[in-house]
Design a protein around this motif. Structure first.
Motif, mmCIF file in Angstrom:
data_model
loop_
_atom_site.group_PDB
_atom_site.id
_atom_site.type_symbol
_atom_site.label_atom_id
_atom_site.label_comp_id
_atom_site.label_asym_id
_atom_site.label_seq_id
_atom_site.Cartn_x
_atom_site.Cartn_y
_atom_site.Cartn_z
ATOM 1 N N ARG A 271 0.825 -1.207 0.000
ATOM 2 C CA ARG A 271 0.000 0.000 0.000
ATOM 3 C C ARG A 271 0.860 1.259 0.000
ATOM 4 N N LEU A 272 1.926 1.265 0.798
ATOM 5 C CA LEU A 272 2.765 2.448 0.859
ATOM 6 C C LEU A 272 3.481 2.692 -0.461
ATOM 7 N N ALA A 273 3.970 1.622 -1.092
ATOM 8 C CA ALA A 273 4.640 1.782 -2.391
ATOM 9 C C ALA A 273 3.687 2.360 -3.424
ATOM 10 N N PHE A 274 2.436 1.946 -3.356
ATOM 11 C CA PHE A 274 1.432 2.472 -4.279
ATOM 12 C C PHE A 274 1.135 3.940 -3.987
ATOM 13 N N ALA A 275 0.975 4.266 -2.709
ATOM 14 C CA ALA A 275 0.574 5.620 -2.332
ATOM 15 C C ALA A 275 1.704 6.634 -2.504
ATOM 16 N N ARG A 276 2.938 6.238 -2.207
ATOM 17 C CA ARG A 276 4.025 7.221 -2.178
ATOM 18 C C ARG A 276 5.020 7.093 -3.331
ATOM 19 N N LEU A 277 5.093 5.923 -3.935
ATOM 20 C CA LEU A 277 6.000 5.748 -5.067
ATOM 21 C C LEU A 277 5.252 5.534 -6.376
ATOM 22 N N ARG A 278 3.935 5.380 -6.279
ATOM 23 C CA ARG A 278 3.075 5.152 -7.447
ATOM 24 C C ARG A 278 3.447 3.853 -8.164
ATOM 25 N N LEU A 279 3.780 2.836 -7.376
ATOM 26 C CA LEU A 279 4.183 1.549 -7.931
ATOM 27 C C LEU A 279 3.255 0.437 -7.475
ATOM 28 N N VAL A 280 2.958 -0.474 -8.385
ATOM 29 C CA VAL A 280 2.242 -1.704 -8.047
ATOM 30 C C VAL A 280 3.296 -2.776 -7.803
ATOM 31 N N ILE A 281 3.363 -3.254 -6.576
ATOM 32 C CA ILE A 281 4.361 -4.250 -6.198
ATOM 33 C C ILE A 281 3.657 -5.534 -5.759
ATOM 34 N N GLU A 282 4.105 -6.665 -6.241
ATOM 35 C CA GLU A 282 3.523 -7.940 -5.816
ATOM 36 C C GLU A 282 3.988 -8.248 -4.394
ATOM 37 N N PRO A 283 3.318 -9.182 -3.704
ATOM 38 C CA PRO A 283 3.679 -9.456 -2.307
ATOM 39 C C PRO A 283 5.159 -9.783 -2.103
ATOM 40 N N GLY A 284 5.688 -10.743 -2.869
ATOM 41 C CA GLY A 284 7.094 -11.090 -2.701
ATOM 42 C C GLY A 284 8.017 -9.924 -2.987
ATOM 43 N N GLY A 285 7.645 -9.097 -3.955
ATOM 44 C CA GLY A 285 8.460 -7.945 -4.314
ATOM 45 C C GLY A 285 8.491 -6.872 -3.252
ATOM 46 N N ALA A 286 7.509 -6.900 -2.340
ATOM 47 C CA ALA A 286 7.413 -5.884 -1.289
ATOM 48 C C ALA A 286 8.047 -6.323 0.025
ATOM 49 N N ALA A 287 8.595 -7.534 0.080
ATOM 50 C CA ALA A 287 9.076 -8.087 1.349
ATOM 51 C C ALA A 287 10.181 -7.234 1.975
ATOM 52 N N ALA A 288 11.130 -6.775 1.167
ATOM 53 C CA ALA A 288 12.232 -5.991 1.725
ATOM 54 C C ALA A 288 11.740 -4.657 2.286
ATOM 55 N N LEU A 289 10.878 -3.992 1.531
ATOM 56 C CA LEU A 289 10.314 -2.739 2.031
ATOM 57 C C LEU A 289 9.502 -2.981 3.295
ATOM 58 N N ALA A 290 8.825 -4.096 3.352
ATOM 59 C CA ALA A 290 8.039 -4.434 4.541
ATOM 60 C C ALA A 290 8.927 -4.515 5.784
ATOM 61 N N ALA A 291 10.100 -5.108 5.641
ATOM 62 C CA ALA A 291 11.007 -5.225 6.786
ATOM 63 C C ALA A 291 11.474 -3.849 7.257
ATOM 64 N N VAL A 292 11.735 -2.955 6.315
ATOM 65 C CA VAL A 292 12.173 -1.603 6.671
ATOM 66 C C VAL A 292 11.056 -0.851 7.374
ATOM 67 N N LEU A 293 9.859 -0.896 6.802
ATOM 68 C CA LEU A 293 8.736 -0.155 7.381
ATOM 69 C C LEU A 293 8.333 -0.680 8.751
ATOM 70 N N GLY A 295 10.309 -1.608 10.989
ATOM 71 C CA GLY A 295 11.348 -1.295 11.967
ATOM 72 C C GLY A 295 12.332 -2.414 12.226
ATOM 73 N N LYS A 296 12.432 -3.354 11.285
ATOM 74 C CA LYS A 296 13.333 -4.496 11.476
ATOM 75 C C LYS A 296 14.728 -4.243 10.927
ATOM 76 N N VAL A 297 14.912 -3.070 10.322
ATOM 77 C CA VAL A 297 16.201 -2.680 9.765
ATOM 78 C C VAL A 297 16.594 -1.330 10.360
ATOM 79 N N ARG A 298 17.835 -1.213 10.817
ATOM 80 C CA ARG A 298 18.330 0.077 11.289
ATOM 81 C C ARG A 298 18.671 0.917 10.059
ATOM 82 N N VAL A 299 17.806 1.866 9.729
ATOM 83 C CA VAL A 299 17.913 2.610 8.481
ATOM 84 C C VAL A 299 19.047 3.632 8.546
#
Length: 325
Positions: A271-293, A295-299
């Motif tokens: 949802r965030l990739a769609f709203a803020r990057l205007r991208l349609v991402i499949e579930p597997g393709g969004a896994a890395a961004l999911a970890a960042v959002l 809080g599982k990664v020290r950004v």
């Protein structure tokens, strides 16, 4: 030609793959996204001609085949993204392609693979049929070359070409290359390729809940398989039973740890990739961004995230967007 059993992937091979890919494809965008007051860099591989990064490894692998190998054809194994990458490359090179795909692969991926001219052979993933056994049998019957989705040195090198692009794109905006790169992980081909491409960056592979064999393998120091009772997951592109030694040799040397994301975290990232990057991402393709959002990664300001694919149908994506309501 040298077989995939006779060589190991190298950084020089990644650099060659990057040059080959640059000759036929424009670079995918590297998009800034603010997270927790810092800007991360999102590599939009969903915008590749086949909707995923897999086109990179497929092109590098198939262009390395000799004339006799091309004439005998190739066999690939995939839930859909590698299938489309291989079919795309094979069509342009005039190579007959057969792809072993699961019966429960998304319909859009099956249709797209066939539309690119590949023969699709289905196997029963839910029933526990081994896709590698099916593909080996086909290769023996036809004299074809196996183009594995992640257990192949050329495939690994080709996927790593995304890392070469990321480093160049960051340099162009006055930023040192990434100090860490977060990537969706199924069999580990992408993560291993990125590790070769970016030797100074930590590589963090991200898997869906219940399919975190790479994470567990990194912890154990040896390859672990997915449990027989692994739960269903929308991340079909990341449903692999186990990594291969050719990948794991690289991953255990370069990945400090692996990460796991939940279905809810994945959908939030879509949802965030769609709203803020205007991208349609499949579930597997969004896994890395999911970890960042989540809080599982020290950004850091040099964190790169791979949005690896966008092959999903309208109904499935609409259901993700409806979660917000």
């Amino acid at each position: 030609m040298t077989s995939s059993h006779d060589r190991r992937p190298t950084r020089e091979g990644v650099a060659l793959a990057a040059r080959k890919v640059a000759e036929i494809l424009p670079r995918t965008p590297l998009l800034p996204l603010e997270v927790d007051g810092r800007t991360i860099w999102c590599k939009a591989e969903s915008l590749q001609p086949v909707g995923a990064f897999k086109i990179r490894g497929a092109w590098h692998r198939l262009t390395a085949l000799g004339e006799a190998e091309r004439a005998r054809g190739i066999v690939g194994v995939s839930s859909g993204n590698h299938a489309q990458g291989v079919a795309w490359a094979a069509q342009r090179l005039g190579i007959a392609a057969t792809i072993v795909m699961p019966v429960d692969a998304p319909a859009v991926k099956l249709a797209n693979t066939r539309a690119l001219g590949a023969e699709v052979v289905l196997y029963d993933r839910p029933g526990g049929e081994d896709r590698d056994d099916v593909s080996r049998r086909l290769c023996e019957e036809r004299g074809a070359t196996l183009v594995h989705a992640y257990g192949d040195p050329w495939i690994i090198e080709g996927q790593g070409s995304a890392g070469i692009e990321i480093a160049a794109q960051m340099a162009e905006i006055g930023c040192d290359g990434p100090d860490q790169i977060v990537a969706p992980c199924g069999g580990g081909g992408l993560a291993a390729g990125l590790a070769l491409a970016l030797p100074d960056a930590a590589v963090l592979p991200v898997e869906p809940e219940g399919w975190d064999d790479v994470r567990r393998s990194l912890e154990a120091g040896e390859i672990r398989r997915v449990a027989a009772d692994a739960p269903p997951t929308a991340c079909d592109a990341l449903q692999t039973p186990a990594t291969w030694p050719i990948n794991f040799e690289i991953l255990k040397a370069r990945c400090p740890f692996g990460l796991v994301v939940t279905p809810a975290e994945v959908r939030a990232a879509q949802r965030l990739a769609f709203a803020r990057l205007r991208l349609v991402i499949e579930p597997g393709g969004a896994a890395a961004l999911a970890a960042v959002l989540a809080g599982k990664v020290r950004v850091t300001d040099r964190t790169a995230v791979v949005l690896s694919g966008g092959n999903t149908d309208a109904a499935a994506f609409a259901s993700v967007l409806q979660d917000e309501r």
